[in-house]
Enzyme design. Structure first.
Site, PDB file in Angstrom:
ATOM      1  N   SER A 102     117.369   2.372   3.434  1.00 18.45           N
ATOM      2  CA  SER A 102     118.708   1.832   3.160  1.00 18.45           C
ATOM      3  C   SER A 102     119.767   2.617   3.911  1.00 18.45           C
ATOM      4  O   SER A 102     120.866   2.114   4.107  1.00 18.45           O
ATOM      5  CB  SER A 102     119.084   1.911   1.684  1.00 18.45           C
ATOM      6  OG  SER A 102     118.007   1.946   0.843  1.00 18.45           O
ATOM      7  N   HIS A 124     114.848  -4.524   5.603  1.00 15.59           N
ATOM      8  CA  HIS A 124     115.478  -3.998   4.389  1.00 15.59           C
ATOM      9  C   HIS A 124     115.518  -5.047   3.278  1.00 15.59           C
ATOM     10  O   HIS A 124     116.301  -6.000   3.324  1.00 15.59           O
ATOM     11  CB  HIS A 124     116.901  -3.514   4.743  1.00 15.59           C
ATOM     12  CG  HIS A 124     117.610  -2.844   3.622  1.00 15.59           C
ATOM     13  ND1 HIS A 124     118.918  -3.116   3.284  1.00 15.59           N
ATOM     14  CD2 HIS A 124     117.189  -1.910   2.740  1.00 15.59           C
ATOM     15  CE1 HIS A 124     119.268  -2.365   2.252  1.00 15.59           C
ATOM     16  NE2 HIS A 124     118.237  -1.635   1.904  1.00 15.59           N
ATOM     17  N   GLU A 172     117.491  -7.887   5.229  1.00 18.26           N
ATOM     18  CA  GLU A 172     118.216  -7.556   6.454  1.00 18.26           C
ATOM     19  C   GLU A 172     117.187  -7.066   7.481  1.00 18.26           C
ATOM     20  O   GLU A 172     116.422  -6.141   7.197  1.00 18.26           O
ATOM     21  CB  GLU A 172     119.242  -6.448   6.198  1.00 18.26           C
ATOM     22  CG  GLU A 172     120.363  -6.860   5.263  1.00 18.26           C
ATOM     23  CD  GLU A 172     121.336  -5.727   4.938  1.00 18.26           C
ATOM     24  OE1 GLU A 172     122.508  -6.020   4.685  1.00 18.26           O
ATOM     25  OE2 GLU A 172     120.928  -4.545   4.926  1.00 18.26           O
ATOM     26  N   ASN A 230     125.215  -2.829   2.163  1.00 14.23           N
ATOM     27  CA  ASN A 230     125.622  -1.521   1.634  1.00 14.23           C
ATOM     28  C   ASN A 230     126.900  -1.001   2.280  1.00 14.23           C
ATOM     29  O   ASN A 230     127.491  -0.049   1.799  1.00 14.23           O
ATOM     30  CB  ASN A 230     124.488  -0.502   1.783  1.00 14.23           C
ATOM     31  CG  ASN A 230     123.437  -0.698   0.698  1.00 14.23           C
ATOM     32  OD1 ASN A 230     123.723  -1.262  -0.357  1.00 14.23           O
ATOM     33  ND2 ASN A 230     122.228  -0.260   0.976  1.00 14.23           N
TER      34      ASN A 230
HETATM   35  P1  NAI Z   1     110.306   5.237  -5.165  1.00 10.88           P
HETATM   36  O1  NAI Z   1     110.616   6.657  -5.417  1.00 10.88           O
HETATM   37  O2  NAI Z   1     110.248   4.280  -6.299  1.00 10.88           O
HETATM   38  O3  NAI Z   1     108.900   5.143  -4.374  1.00 10.88           O
HETATM   39  C1  NAI Z   1     108.564   5.925  -3.276  1.00 10.88           C
HETATM   40  C2  NAI Z   1     107.056   6.104  -3.270  1.00 10.88           C
HETATM   41  O4  NAI Z   1     106.661   6.684  -2.030  1.00 10.88           O
HETATM   42  C3  NAI Z   1     106.539   7.018  -4.365  1.00 10.88           C
HETATM   43  O5  NAI Z   1     105.543   6.337  -5.095  1.00 10.88           O
HETATM   44  C4  NAI Z   1     105.950   8.228  -3.631  1.00 10.88           C
HETATM   45  O6  NAI Z   1     104.798   8.753  -4.245  1.00 10.88           O
HETATM   46  C5  NAI Z   1     105.614   7.620  -2.286  1.00 10.88           C
HETATM   47  N1  NAI Z   1     105.598   8.564  -1.170  1.00 10.88           N
HETATM   48  C6  NAI Z   1     106.496   9.526  -0.885  1.00 10.88           C
HETATM   49  N2  NAI Z   1     106.174  10.159   0.263  1.00 10.88           N
HETATM   50  C7  NAI Z   1     105.052   9.549   0.732  1.00 10.88           C
HETATM   51  C8  NAI Z   1     104.254   9.709   1.897  1.00 10.88           C
HETATM   52  N3  NAI Z   1     104.538  10.640   2.807  1.00 10.88           N
HETATM   53  N4  NAI Z   1     103.184   8.906   2.062  1.00 10.88           N
HETATM   54  C9  NAI Z   1     102.884   7.948   1.147  1.00 10.88           C
HETATM   55  N5  NAI Z   1     103.605   7.752   0.015  1.00 10.88           N
HETATM   56  C10 NAI Z   1     104.681   8.527  -0.178  1.00 10.88           C
HETATM   57  O7  NAI Z   1     111.352   4.759  -4.064  1.00 10.88           O
HETATM   58  P2  NAI Z   1     111.990   3.304  -3.823  1.00 10.88           P
HETATM   59  O8  NAI Z   1     113.177   3.133  -4.678  1.00 10.88           O
HETATM   60  O9  NAI Z   1     110.898   2.294  -3.867  1.00 10.88           O
HETATM   61  O10 NAI Z   1     112.516   3.463  -2.318  1.00 10.88           O
HETATM   62  C11 NAI Z   1     111.654   3.498  -1.218  1.00 10.88           C
HETATM   63  C12 NAI Z   1     112.433   3.211   0.050  1.00 10.88           C
HETATM   64  O11 NAI Z   1     113.102   1.951  -0.054  1.00 10.88           O
HETATM   65  C13 NAI Z   1     113.517   4.242   0.379  1.00 10.88           C
HETATM   66  O12 NAI Z   1     113.594   4.366   1.781  1.00 10.88           O
HETATM   67  C14 NAI Z   1     114.771   3.575  -0.179  1.00 10.88           C
HETATM   68  O13 NAI Z   1     115.946   4.011   0.478  1.00 10.88           O
HETATM   69  C15 NAI Z   1     114.490   2.112   0.139  1.00 10.88           C
HETATM   70  N6  NAI Z   1     115.184   1.122  -0.696  1.00 10.88           N
HETATM   71  C16 NAI Z   1     115.312   1.294  -2.055  1.00 10.88           C
HETATM   72  C17 NAI Z   1     115.946   0.315  -2.821  1.00 10.88           C
HETATM   73  C18 NAI Z   1     116.060   0.452  -4.305  1.00 10.88           C
HETATM   74  O14 NAI Z   1     116.862  -0.269  -4.913  1.00 10.88           O
HETATM   75  N7  NAI Z   1     115.303   1.327  -4.938  1.00 10.88           N
HETATM   76  C19 NAI Z   1     116.520  -0.912  -2.201  1.00 10.88           C
HETATM   77  C20 NAI Z   1     116.251  -1.017  -0.782  1.00 10.88           C
HETATM   78  C21 NAI Z   1     115.654  -0.014  -0.062  1.00 10.88           C
END
Ligand code: NAI
Length: 390
Positions: free
Chosen positions: A125, A146, A158, A196
């Protein structure tokens, strides 16, 4: 059980089985793609696959899908903590932690694992696609894809090409998410992409107004009176003040401290006090005894809603002027990505650009701050009685 529909569909890998990754993997399997879901953390992987199963079971209960469709979709899912399982995937979408060095390390591993034509997509994001592509051997295959939360439900995606992304990569990602029932908009690789960025004043201007002593409930009531489903404070409480504040800080920094994106001291104090919103049961509103406090009646004020709307329209006009996306795509993004009641530029056409410029000029005269400078695009339209949409 085999799924005939999947036979011609490319294999997808989703890295990160958290909130976003599990939702994206769910979309992929439901649309017949053999899908590998990878997470470095076994517990997160189990939680992610469990969430997919529960969501799909609910779809069966509600009659939205048959048990056969769900079984067939689940048979396409491979969950693993081993990145090597991605080998053979044509598109990899990463949704891991929002950290440039961690994402870079992942892309570097994937680069040596995948076929040369495979796409490296990021759900980031706030990081730039250029930064993710910069240290790659083949930056032309790196692209932003995105999604919005919850990914299975939100219609918008996006697609963000970097400066070196091959147009065929952008087109393939756009076709993929369209085949998943999404509307894709193409956004320039700039801070906050479309949604955003354009949404910042919804929070930022509301916080400024609150700092001048107006109650949160009045500000929320004013925006809801305009047709927004939630007011800024209700929404910040839902998103979490920590997340919302971090996005604001990242956008502010990325725009070289342009005052239009300046974070709020009030919001910082909320974060420091652990008043994060619904998740800590206390934010701008107190949820400890249920939702009643939030819904306390408050009278809308046209002055408040006009001010926030003028700032939102100004931001959308700036995004159009800088060709972050076309006016049509900017309006689509705000209605589908964050459920705005109308596209901001179409709204401006209804109200007249001259009215918005007058409001912004009045705010600039009152506060003497650059943040209220009217977009040259709006000024041109106001001078010529023009519209964004002919
Ligand atoms: P989250 O914290 O729920 O999930 C991230 C996952 O990635 C975790 O399960 C973690 O164990 C895993 N992880 C971390 N490092 C790793 C690696 N090196 N290899 C494999 N797995 C790994 O995070 P979320 O909220 O799902 O966000 C993920 C991405 O999506 C981020 O880049 C965030 O900016 C983006 N994003 C989030 C939104 C939201 O509303 N939460 C909306 C749009 C984009």
């Amino acid at each position: 059980m085999t799924n005939i529909a999947s036979e011609n569909k490319e294999q997808i890998s989703v890295i990160g089985a958290g909130t976003m990754g599990s939702g994206i993997a769910q979309l992929a399997i439901i649309h017949g793609h053999p899908t590998v879901l990878v997470d470095a953390n076994e517990a997160s992987l189990a939680r992610g696959t469990d969430a997919i199963r529960k969501n799909l079971d609910r779809d069966v209960e509600k009659g939205r899908k048959t048990a056969q469709q769900v079984a067939s979709a689940l048979s396409l899912l491979t969950a693993s903590s081993d990145i090597a399982k991605c080998k053979g995937s044509e598109i990899v979408i990463e949704a891991i932690v929002e950290s440039l060095p961690v994402k870079e390390e992942l892309f570097s591993k994937l680069e040596s694992l995948l076929a040369p034509g495979a796409i490296l997509a990021s759900n980031t994001s706030s990081l730039s696609i250029a930064a993710l592509a910069g240290s790659r051997k083949s930056p032309e295959r790196v692209v932003g894809v995105h999604f919005f939360n919850p990914a299975p439900l939100m219609k918008l995606v996006e697609i963000v090409p970097g400066l070196l992304t091959n147009p065929s990569v952008t087109a393939r990602c756009s076709a993929l998410v369209t085949s998943w029932g999404k509307t894709s908009v193409c956004a320039k690789d700039t801070p906050g992409f479309i949604v955003n960025r354009v949404a910042r004043p919804f929070y930022g201007e509301a916080l400024r107004i609150a700092e001048e002593g107006l109650p949160y409930a009045s500000i929320d009531a004013s925006m809801k009176d305009l047709g927004f489903k939630m007011g800024p404070f209700e929404l910040m409480d839902l998103i979490g003040n920590d997340i919302n504040y971090a996005v604001t800080c990242s956008v502010f920094e990325s725009f070289y401290y342009d005052s239009r994106y300046r974070p709020s001291i009030l919001q910082r104090r909320m974060v420091e006090n652990n008043l994060l919103g619904r998740k800590t049961k206390h934010g701008y509103y107190d949820y400890r005894s249920g939702d009643a406090a939030v819904l306390s009646a408050s009278r809308p004020s046209v002055e408040i809603s006009d001010r926030i709307l003028a700032m939102l329209i100004n931001e959308a006009a700036e995004a159009a002027r800088l060709q972050i996306a076309s006016p049509k795509e900017i309006d689509l993004a705000m209605t589908l990505g964050v459920n705005y009641p109308k596209g901001l530029l179409g709204w401006c056409d209804e109200l007249g650009a001259a009215k918005i410029v007058t409001q912004l000029d009045a705010l600039k005269a009152r506060y003497g701050e650059e943040r209220y400078r009217a977009s040259p695009y709006l000024r041109d339209l106001a001078a010529n009685n023009g519209k964004f949409f002919k």
